[in-house]
Write a protein that holds these residues in place. Structure first.
Motif, short mmCIF file in Angstrom:
data_model
loop_
_atom_site.label_atom_id
_atom_site.label_comp_id
_atom_site.label_asym_id
_atom_site.label_seq_id
_atom_site.Cartn_x
_atom_site.Cartn_y
_atom_site.Cartn_z
N GLU A 28 0.43 -8.72 -3.71
CA GLU A 28 -0.67 -9.26 -4.47
C GLU A 28 -1.79 -9.92 -3.49
OE1 GLU A 28 1.15 -9.44 -8.84
OE2 GLU A 28 1.82 -10.95 -7.51
N ILE A 29 -1.03 -10.76 -2.62
CA ILE A 29 -2.09 -11.75 -1.91
C ILE A 29 -2.92 -10.65 -0.87
CG2 ILE A 29 -2.17 -13.32 0.07
CD1 ILE A 29 0.32 -14.72 -1.22
N ILE A 30 -2.48 -9.59 -0.45
CA ILE A 30 -3.13 -8.70 0.45
C ILE A 30 -3.98 -8.00 -0.42
CG2 ILE A 30 -2.60 -6.46 2.07
CD1 ILE A 30 0.13 -7.75 2.79
N ALA A 31 -3.68 -7.62 -1.49
CA ALA A 31 -4.81 -6.82 -2.46
C ALA A 31 -5.68 -8.00 -2.44
CB ALA A 31 -4.14 -6.46 -3.58
N MET A 32 -5.53 -9.02 -2.75
CA MET A 32 -6.74 -10.22 -3.17
C MET A 32 -7.60 -10.30 -1.85
SD MET A 32 -5.87 -13.62 -5.30
CE MET A 32 -5.19 -14.47 -3.93
N ALA A 33 -6.93 -10.33 -0.72
CA ALA A 33 -7.41 -10.60 0.57
C ALA A 33 -8.67 -9.29 0.90
CB ALA A 33 -6.64 -10.70 1.69
N ALA A 34 -7.93 -8.09 0.54
CA ALA A 34 -8.76 -6.96 0.64
C ALA A 34 -10.12 -7.20 -0.25
CB ALA A 34 -7.99 -5.76 0.19
N TYR A 35 -10.02 -7.77 -1.34
CA TYR A 35 -11.08 -7.85 -2.16
C TYR A 35 -11.91 -8.70 -1.70
CZ TYR A 35 -14.18 -8.96 -6.30
OH TYR A 35 -15.31 -9.42 -6.91
N LEU A 36 -11.43 -9.98 -1.39
CA LEU A 36 -12.34 -11.07 -0.79
C LEU A 36 -13.02 -10.28 0.51
CD1 LEU A 36 -9.73 -14.02 -1.01
CD2 LEU A 36 -11.72 -13.42 -2.57
N GLN A 37 -12.39 -9.82 1.43
CA GLN A 37 -13.05 -9.30 2.52
C GLN A 37 -14.37 -8.23 1.91
OE1 GLN A 37 -10.14 -7.80 5.11
NE2 GLN A 37 -10.79 -9.09 6.66
N SER A 38 -14.08 -7.47 1.01
CA SER A 38 -14.99 -6.52 0.52
C SER A 38 -16.38 -6.88 0.20
CB SER A 38 -14.57 -5.53 -0.58
OG SER A 38 -14.38 -6.21 -1.88
N GLN A 39 -16.43 -8.45 -0.25
CA GLN A 39 -17.64 -9.16 -0.56
C GLN A 39 -18.28 -9.37 0.56
OE1 GLN A 39 -18.06 -9.23 -4.22
NE2 GLN A 39 -16.30 -7.79 -3.70
N GLY A 40 -19.02 -8.45 1.16
CA GLY A 40 -19.78 -8.87 2.34
C GLY A 40 -19.53 -8.53 3.77
N PRO A 87 3.55 1.37 -0.31
CA PRO A 87 3.37 1.22 1.06
C PRO A 87 2.10 2.45 1.58
CG PRO A 87 5.59 1.39 0.78
CD PRO A 87 5.03 1.44 -0.56
N GLY A 88 1.17 2.18 2.23
CA GLY A 88 0.35 3.10 2.61
C GLY A 88 -0.94 3.17 1.53
N ILE A 89 -0.92 2.31 0.80
CA ILE A 89 -2.04 2.28 -0.43
C ILE A 89 -3.30 2.49 0.27
CG2 ILE A 89 -2.06 -0.14 -0.62
CD1 ILE A 89 -2.70 0.04 -3.53
N SER A 90 -4.28 3.09 -0.19
CA SER A 90 -5.57 3.18 0.34
C SER A 90 -6.29 1.68 0.18
CB SER A 90 -6.58 4.19 -0.37
OG SER A 90 -6.79 3.72 -1.70
N GLN A 91 -7.25 1.54 1.29
CA GLN A 91 -7.95 0.17 0.87
C GLN A 91 -8.92 0.30 -0.13
OE1 GLN A 91 -9.84 -0.15 4.94
NE2 GLN A 91 -8.35 -1.51 5.46
N ALA A 92 -9.46 1.37 -0.51
CA ALA A 92 -10.23 1.26 -1.93
C ALA A 92 -9.40 0.93 -3.15
CB ALA A 92 -10.78 2.55 -2.22
N ASP A 93 -7.99 1.25 -3.02
CA ASP A 93 -7.31 1.03 -4.38
C ASP A 93 -6.79 -0.39 -4.11
OD1 ASP A 93 -7.16 3.49 -5.44
OD2 ASP A 93 -5.44 4.15 -4.60
N LEU A 94 -6.41 -0.96 -2.75
CA LEU A 94 -6.37 -2.23 -2.59
C LEU A 94 -7.44 -3.06 -3.02
CD1 LEU A 94 -3.57 -3.37 -1.20
CD2 LEU A 94 -4.87 -3.49 0.90
N VAL A 95 -8.45 -3.04 -2.82
CA VAL A 95 -9.54 -3.81 -3.11
C VAL A 95 -9.77 -3.79 -4.83
CG1 VAL A 95 -12.26 -3.93 -3.28
CG2 VAL A 95 -11.09 -3.35 -1.16
N SER A 96 -9.76 -2.60 -5.39
CA SER A 96 -9.57 -2.63 -6.65
C SER A 96 -8.27 -3.43 -7.40
CB SER A 96 -9.20 -1.04 -7.19
OG SER A 96 -9.07 -0.96 -8.53
N ILE A 97 -7.18 -3.31 -7.01
CA ILE A 97 -6.08 -4.00 -7.43
C ILE A 97 -6.54 -5.52 -7.11
CG2 ILE A 97 -3.82 -4.64 -7.18
CD1 ILE A 97 -3.17 -1.82 -6.58
N GLY A 98 -6.97 -6.13 -6.11
CA GLY A 98 -7.34 -7.33 -5.48
C GLY A 98 -8.34 -7.97 -6.76
N GLU A 99 -9.34 -6.95 -7.34
CA GLU A 99 -10.23 -7.52 -7.76
C GLU A 99 -9.84 -7.85 -9.12
OE1 GLU A 99 -13.34 -4.88 -8.91
OE2 GLU A 99 -14.71 -6.28 -9.84
N LYS A 100 -8.78 -7.18 -9.80
CA LYS A 100 -8.17 -7.32 -10.90
C LYS A 100 -7.32 -8.71 -10.80
CE LYS A 100 -7.70 -2.75 -12.47
NZ LYS A 100 -6.66 -1.54 -12.61
#
Lengths: 55, 208
Positions: free
Chosen positions: A15-27, B131-144
């Motif tokens: 979850e932290i890595i997913a959140m980090a990915a979203y934060l990076q995507s902002q610019g 494991p191996g989730i795409s970055q687009a999906d990672l970003v989408s989950i991260g946003e939630k």
């Protein structure tokens, strides 16, 4: 701000890595990945547990 | 805090006047104290409604209302309202009116439980990544996570403002890259450090 891996949010590594990915995507380019970034995250968690300050 | 104050003052006022009612004459109880009690009750409801209206105006919707579901504390509150209204009416000595109020409040209780949308506090579910989730999906989950479970928007604003307590979300990725370069570390390292050890590096212009 409370640490993301501790209470009250207690996010998992994924979850932290997913959140980090979203934060990076902002610019910026997204460079984190799962599970590729887990070792680096674990290292930062270990540093935080030891109370090491950033430079 | 304001909500708590309104509820405490109104509840305390109703209870105080209710007990006081047993020490005064029936005329004072019916003509003076009871109207004040009812006024306090409705003033509190109105104040809470206005507070919610302005607080949640323009708020981001992060979930659908769950119809027909109600937390236990709300059920106790509704029963409390029923008891309070019945008690206040009984004090007037009009038993018939009390029965009508009981019936009306039971109907109100039924509508409240069955039909009013409720928000229920439950522990958020853990999101398991493949494991191996795409970055687009990672970003989408991260946003939630950022807008819901992570509670990030309690301090961060979406766009830069003069009153924000933490860097704005809209440009945070660029800020992270710039700060990492200044510190001579990778953006990933800077980012993870900020998330698991927020006090290790404080962004210029912010206190925590």
């Amino acid at each position: 701000m409370p640490a993301a891996n501790e209470s009250p949010t207690s996010l998992t590594d994924g979850e932290i890595i997913a959140m980090a990915a979203y934060l990076q995507s902002q610019g910026s380019n997204v460079t984190v990945s799962y599970p590729g970034s887990v070792p680096l995250l674990k290292a930062e968690e270990a540093k935080a547990a030891r109370g090491e300050k950033g430079k | 805090m304001i909500r708590g104050l309104i509820i405490t003052v109104s509840t305390g006022g109703v209870l105080f006047l209710g007990v006081l009612g047993y020490t005064v004459s029936a005329a004072v109880r019916v003509r003076v104290l009871s109207p004040i009690q009812f006024s306090l009750f409705f003033a509190a409801i109105l104040a809470l409604f206005l507070l919610d209206f302005f607080m949640y105006r323009g708020a981001r919707i992060i979930g659908e209302p769950r119809w027909g579901q109600m937390p236990e504390r709300s059920q106790y509150a509704l029963i409390g309202i029923t008891v309070t209204f019945t008690w206040l009416t009984m004090k007037t000595g009009v038993l018939k009116l009390a029965l009508i109020v009981i019936v009306l409040n039971l109907a109100f209780l039924y509508i409240g439980i069955e039909y009013l949308p409720q928000s229920e506090s439950r522990p958020p579910k853990t999101i398991v990544l493949k494991p191996g989730i795409s970055q687009a999906d990672l970003v989408s989950i991260g946003e939630k996570i950022v807008f819901d479970k992570g509670q990030c928007m309690v301090c961060h604003s979406e766009t830069p403002s003069t009153t924000e307590r933490a860097p704005a979300m809209a440009t945070i990725g660029a800020e992270i890259a710039r700060e990492a370069k200044e510190r001579g570390i990778t953006p990933e390292q800077h980012l993870f450090e900020s998330l698991v050890s927020p006090v290790a590096y404080i962004v210029k212009g912010f206190k925590t």
